[in-house]
Design an enzyme around this catalytic site. Structure first.
Site, PDB file in Angstrom:
ATOM      1  N   CYS A 122       0.812  -1.225   0.000  1.00 43.31           N
ATOM      2  CA  CYS A 122       0.000   0.000   0.000  1.00 43.31           C
ATOM      3  C   CYS A 122       0.840   1.267   0.000  1.00 43.31           C
ATOM      4  O   CYS A 122       0.309   2.358  -0.200  1.00 43.31           O
ATOM      5  CB  CYS A 122      -0.967  -0.021   1.173  1.00 43.31           C
ATOM      6  SG  CYS A 122      -2.114  -1.399   1.046  1.00 43.31           S
ATOM      7  N   HIS A 263      -3.599   7.024   1.921  1.00 50.52           N
ATOM      8  CA  HIS A 263      -3.967   5.692   1.451  1.00 50.52           C
ATOM      9  C   HIS A 263      -5.350   5.350   2.013  1.00 50.52           C
ATOM     10  O   HIS A 263      -5.639   5.642   3.169  1.00 50.52           O
ATOM     11  CB  HIS A 263      -2.920   4.685   1.940  1.00 50.52           C
ATOM     12  CG  HIS A 263      -3.321   3.254   1.748  1.00 50.52           C
ATOM     13  ND1 HIS A 263      -3.704   2.761   0.520  1.00 50.52           N
ATOM     14  CD2 HIS A 263      -3.415   2.220   2.627  1.00 50.52           C
ATOM     15  CE1 HIS A 263      -4.004   1.478   0.654  1.00 50.52           C
ATOM     16  NE2 HIS A 263      -3.848   1.133   1.915  1.00 50.52           N
ATOM     17  N   ASN A 293     -10.219  -0.523  -1.021  1.00 53.95           N
ATOM     18  CA  ASN A 293      -8.757  -0.415  -0.950  1.00 53.95           C
ATOM     19  C   ASN A 293      -8.145  -1.016  -2.223  1.00 53.95           C
ATOM     20  O   ASN A 293      -8.162  -2.235  -2.411  1.00 53.95           O
ATOM     21  CB  ASN A 293      -8.262  -1.163   0.298  1.00 53.95           C
ATOM     22  CG  ASN A 293      -6.754  -1.090   0.476  1.00 53.95           C
ATOM     23  OD1 ASN A 293      -6.042  -0.620  -0.405  1.00 53.95           O
ATOM     24  ND2 ASN A 293      -6.284  -1.575   1.609  1.00 53.95           N
TER      25      ASN A 293
END
Ligand code: UT7
Length: 338
Positions: A122, A263, A293
């Protein structure tokens, strides 16, 4: 005869364009209610996610990355043949090799570009952004494409309710170019790795430790495994610490930030980081409700959302922050320059 070495000019790098791609197909919370023991209410309350985009069979990360790159270059009026380097931040490459960057180079027709993939889960976009910026700042390159994108649906176990609700597919791309007179662009970054957290979020098999076998497939080891609570606690602490570090190092506070683009892993992580930084919610860019996500894709996709919503103007101070598998941690401070 003496050797004539060409001096490298030190310049600053800026983001000059942003492009995005999301596959059209939607996977809603209502769809997931039909396949695992969950509810729309639980997902929304615990994560902030309503729906995610999912690729069609046969569509891979390089396809999404290429579309995002095309969008990015078209918005800046740059021909693919002008691109010097392509960096793809991803944890779901089309295959182990060749790299996704090579596949994108070919699909895009970026005839003179070299490139490579960067693996930081990520934090892949924040890390790739810094590597790309250094290529510009050294004077080596004038046009670097930094792409973050993941086909998370290719590694999600759709029988595991604790992970399958979280992830989606998508990609975003930015173009890095040298700053012009008076521009500041990328200012500073802080990165950190804590490898002791590796087992809290990983895909156990498919690499050199556990090559694919009947056993690894039977044991469902080619899917994401996550200790959600451990990752959550680490993410809340480190998103804040990394952000604070980069702000303090530059003598500013959250109050100076016009847009916080984090993020997108969990809306609760984002809001608690923003609150601790003293950032009001209207300066935080959140699109996790629509995209889930997308790992490497979240930050450039959120930049796209901020642009769509008219929330970024030239000269704005922007803070990016990420925490991901590894653990990897990153924060970037920049001035928006278009
Ligand atoms: O980008 C990569 C980094 N990843 C992250 O940042 C993710 C970080 N972690 C999280 O976002 C959260 O930990 C999750 C959203 C994954 C889970 O939320 P949580 O509040 O930490 O839930 P939990 O794991 O503590 O589980 C609470 C309960 C459990 O039931 P019991 O044991 O209390 O009966 C779970 O089995 O919720 C249950 N549960 C669910 N219930 C309904 C777990 N998943 C679901 C679900 N629907 N989808």
């Amino acid at each position: 005869m003496s050797l004539q070495l060409k001096p490298r000019v030190a310049v600053r790098a800026k983001i000059s364009s942003v492009g995005t791609y999301l596959p059209p197909r939607l996977l809603t919370n209502a769809d997931l209610e039909k396949t695992v023991d969950t509810t729309d209410q639980w997902i929304l309350e615990r994560t902030g996610i309503r729906e995610r985009h999912i690729v069609e069979p046969g569509q891979a990360t390089s396809d999404m990355a290429t579309e995002a790159a095309r969008d990015c270059l078209a918005k800046r009026g740059v021909d693919p043949s002008e691109v010097d380097c392509i960096i793809v931040g991803t944890v779901t490459p089309d295959m182990l090799f060749p790299s996704t960057a090579c596949l994108v180079q070919d699909k895009l027709g970026a005839s003179k570009a070299w490139g490579f993939d960067l693996s930081a889960a990520c934090s892949a976009f924040t890390y790739s952004l810094q590597v790309g910026a250094k290529l510009v700042e050294s004077g080596a390159h004038k046009k670097v494409l930094v792409i973050g994108g993941d086909t998370m649906s290719s590694i999600v176990d759709y029988t595991d309710r604790s992970t399958c609700i979280l992830f989606g597919d998508g990609a975003g791309a930015v173009l890095l170019e040298p700053c012009e007179e008076g521009e500041v662009g990328l200012i500073d970054f802080y990165h950190e790795v804590d490898g002791s957290g590796g087992s809290a979020l990983c895909m156990p098999a498919g690499g050199s430790l556990h090559p694919p076998s009947l056993e690894t497939v039977t044991n469902r080891q080619h899917y994401i495994k996550q200790d959600g609570q451990t990752v959550y606690k680490f993410a809340v602490r480190k998103m804040m610490e990394a952000s604070e570090r980069v702000l303090t190092a530059n003598g500013i506070t959250g109050a100076d930030i016009a847009a916080f683009i984090p993020h997108q892993a969990n809306k609760r992580i984002i809001l608690s980081t923003a609150e601790r930084l003293g950032l009001p919610e209207d300066r935080v860019v959140i699109n996790i409700d629509r995209y889930g996500n997308t790992t490497g894709g979240t930050i450039p996709l959120a930049m796209g959302t901020a642009i769509e919503e008219g929330r970024l103007k030239k000269g704005d101070l922007v803070l990016l922050a990420s925490v991901g598998a590894g653990f990897t941690v990153g924060a970037t401070l920049l001035r928006w320059e278009f």
